[in-house]
Design a protein around this motif. Structure first.
Motif, PDB file in Angstrom:
ATOM      1  N   UNK A   4       1.184  -1.162  -0.147  1.00 53.48           N
ATOM      2  CA  UNK A   4       0.015  -0.197   0.076  1.00 53.48           C
ATOM      3  C   UNK A   4       0.414   1.224   0.037  1.00 53.48           C
ATOM      4  N   UNK A   5       0.122   2.327  -0.230  1.00 52.80           N
ATOM      5  CA  UNK A   5       0.721   3.694  -1.091  1.00 52.80           C
ATOM      6  C   UNK A   5       1.179   4.003   1.003  1.00 52.80           C
ATOM      7  N   UNK A   6       1.929   5.417   1.549  1.00 55.19           N
ATOM      8  CA  UNK A   6       1.976   5.360   2.568  1.00 55.19           C
ATOM      9  C   UNK A   6       0.717   6.787   2.448  1.00 55.19           C
ATOM     10  N   UNK A   7       0.019   6.631   3.623  1.00 55.99           N
ATOM     11  CA  UNK A   7      -0.553   7.742   3.912  1.00 55.99           C
ATOM     12  C   UNK A   7      -0.047   9.604   3.626  1.00 55.99           C
ATOM     13  N   UNK A   8       1.115   9.129   4.806  1.00 59.59           N
ATOM     14  CA  UNK A   8       1.722  10.469   3.753  1.00 59.59           C
ATOM     15  C   UNK A   8       2.893   9.969   3.168  1.00 59.59           C
ATOM     16  N   UNK A   9       3.061  11.313   1.592  1.00 60.58           N
ATOM     17  CA  UNK A   9       3.627  10.871   0.834  1.00 60.58           C
ATOM     18  C   UNK A   9       5.204  11.503   0.596  1.00 60.58           C
ATOM     19  N   UNK A  10       5.128  12.399   1.689  1.00 57.36           N
ATOM     20  CA  UNK A  10       6.503  13.421   1.315  1.00 57.36           C
ATOM     21  C   UNK A  10       7.479  11.830   1.713  1.00 57.36           C
ATOM     22  N   UNK A  11       7.637  10.795   1.475  1.00 59.97           N
ATOM     23  CA  UNK A  11       8.545   9.520   1.820  1.00 59.97           C
ATOM     24  C   UNK A  11       8.641   9.568   0.077  1.00 59.97           C
ATOM     25  N   UNK A  12       7.967   9.917  -0.476  1.00 63.47           N
ATOM     26  CA  UNK A  12       8.307   9.843  -2.409  1.00 63.47           C
ATOM     27  C   UNK A  12       8.528  10.720  -2.330  1.00 63.47           C
ATOM     28  N   UNK A  13       8.147  11.839  -2.262  1.00 69.14           N
ATOM     29  CA  UNK A  13       8.815  13.390  -2.364  1.00 69.14           C
ATOM     30  C   UNK A  13      10.545  12.942  -2.120  1.00 69.14           C
ATOM     31  N   UNK A  14      11.103  12.588  -1.207  1.00 73.05           N
ATOM     32  CA  UNK A  14      11.877  12.964  -0.517  1.00 73.05           C
ATOM     33  C   UNK A  14      12.873  12.015  -1.450  1.00 73.05           C
ATOM     34  N   UNK A  15      12.608  10.954  -1.632  1.00 75.51           N
ATOM     35  CA  UNK A  15      12.939   9.877  -2.349  1.00 75.51           C
ATOM     36  C   UNK A  15      13.109  10.654  -3.731  1.00 75.51           C
ATOM     37  N   UNK A  16      12.739  11.037  -4.449  1.00 76.26           N
ATOM     38  CA  UNK A  16      12.755  11.529  -5.516  1.00 76.26           C
ATOM     39  C   UNK A  16      13.625  12.600  -5.174  1.00 76.26           C
ATOM     40  N   UNK A  17      14.333  13.361  -4.715  1.00 83.56           N
ATOM     41  CA  UNK A  17      14.945  14.321  -4.398  1.00 83.56           C
ATOM     42  C   UNK A  17      16.241  14.057  -3.846  1.00 83.56           C
ATOM     43  N   UNK A  18      16.329  12.659  -3.833  1.00 87.40           N
ATOM     44  CA  UNK A  18      17.490  11.987  -2.827  1.00 87.40           C
ATOM     45  C   UNK A  18      17.805  12.154  -1.405  1.00 87.40           C
ATOM     46  N   UNK A  19      16.795  12.563  -1.003  1.00 88.87           N
ATOM     47  CA  UNK A  19      17.246  13.009   0.448  1.00 88.87           C
ATOM     48  C   UNK A  19      16.586  11.980   1.812  1.00 88.87           C
ATOM     49  N   UNK A  20      16.791  10.570   1.172  1.00 92.24           N
ATOM     50  CA  UNK A  20      16.533   9.570   2.584  1.00 92.24           C
ATOM     51  C   UNK A  20      17.303   9.157   2.934  1.00 92.24           C
ATOM     52  N   UNK A  21      17.405   8.718   4.106  1.00 92.28           N
ATOM     53  CA  UNK A  21      18.640   7.954   4.501  1.00 92.28           C
ATOM     54  C   UNK A  21      18.390   6.525   3.948  1.00 92.28           C
ATOM     55  N   UNK A  22      19.913   6.384   3.742  1.00 90.39           N
ATOM     56  CA  UNK A  22      19.605   4.705   3.230  1.00 90.39           C
ATOM     57  C   UNK A  22      18.764   3.436   3.630  1.00 90.39           C
ATOM     58  N   UNK A  24      15.656   4.313   4.480  1.00 90.09           N
ATOM     59  CA  UNK A  24      14.453   4.689   4.011  1.00 90.09           C
ATOM     60  C   UNK A  24      14.544   4.344   2.672  1.00 90.09           C
ATOM     61  N   UNK A  25      15.828   4.494   1.892  1.00 90.36           N
ATOM     62  CA  UNK A  25      15.563   4.313   0.313  1.00 90.36           C
ATOM     63  C   UNK A  25      15.550   3.374  -0.216  1.00 90.36           C
ATOM     64  N   UNK A  26      15.584   2.874   0.694  1.00 91.72           N
ATOM     65  CA  UNK A  26      15.998   0.969   1.151  1.00 91.72           C
ATOM     66  C   UNK A  26      14.131   0.650   0.592  1.00 91.72           C
ATOM     67  N   UNK A  27      13.336   0.917   1.610  1.00 91.13           N
ATOM     68  CA  UNK A  27      12.238   1.042   1.529  1.00 91.13           C
ATOM     69  C   UNK A  27      11.567   1.484   0.795  1.00 91.13           C
ATOM     70  N   UNK A  28      11.185   1.659   0.339  1.00 87.99           N
ATOM     71  CA  UNK A  28      11.153   2.681  -0.829  1.00 87.99           C
ATOM     72  C   UNK A  28      11.004   2.205  -2.306  1.00 87.99           C
ATOM     73  N   UNK A  29      12.625   1.493  -1.952  1.00 85.56           N
ATOM     74  CA  UNK A  29      13.137   1.316  -3.707  1.00 85.56           C
ATOM     75  C   UNK A  29      11.731  -0.276  -4.009  1.00 85.56           C
TER      76      UNK A  29
END
Length: 64
Positions: A4-22, A24-29
């Motif tokens: 499921x998509x997270x209810x807070x989509x900031x994580x996807x924006x942060x992923x696109x902007x390369x602003x996630x810790x490794x 969290x980035x792996x979780x999005x991937x």
């Protein structure tokens, strides 16, 4: 693993902007691998980021 998509989509924006810790980035991937809706959102966010950079990029270095 939830697909499921997270209810807070900031994580996807942060992923696109390369602003996630490794971690969290792996979780999005991992989410993107099994979720076409999330993949589509990331694709849209990347297109939007590119459009904004193209539009406003030239003025970022102008003196204030």
């Amino acid at each position: 693993m939830s697909t499921e998509l997270p209810t807070d989509l900031r994580g996807l924006h942060a992923y696109v902007d390369a602003q996630l810790p490794a971690v969290e980035q792996q979780k999005v991937e991992d989410l993107l691998l099994g979720n076409p809706e999330a993949e589509a959102r990331v694709s849209d966010y990347r297109a939007l980021r590119t459009a904004l950079c193209n539009l406003y990029g030239p003025i970022l270095n102008e003196p204030i």
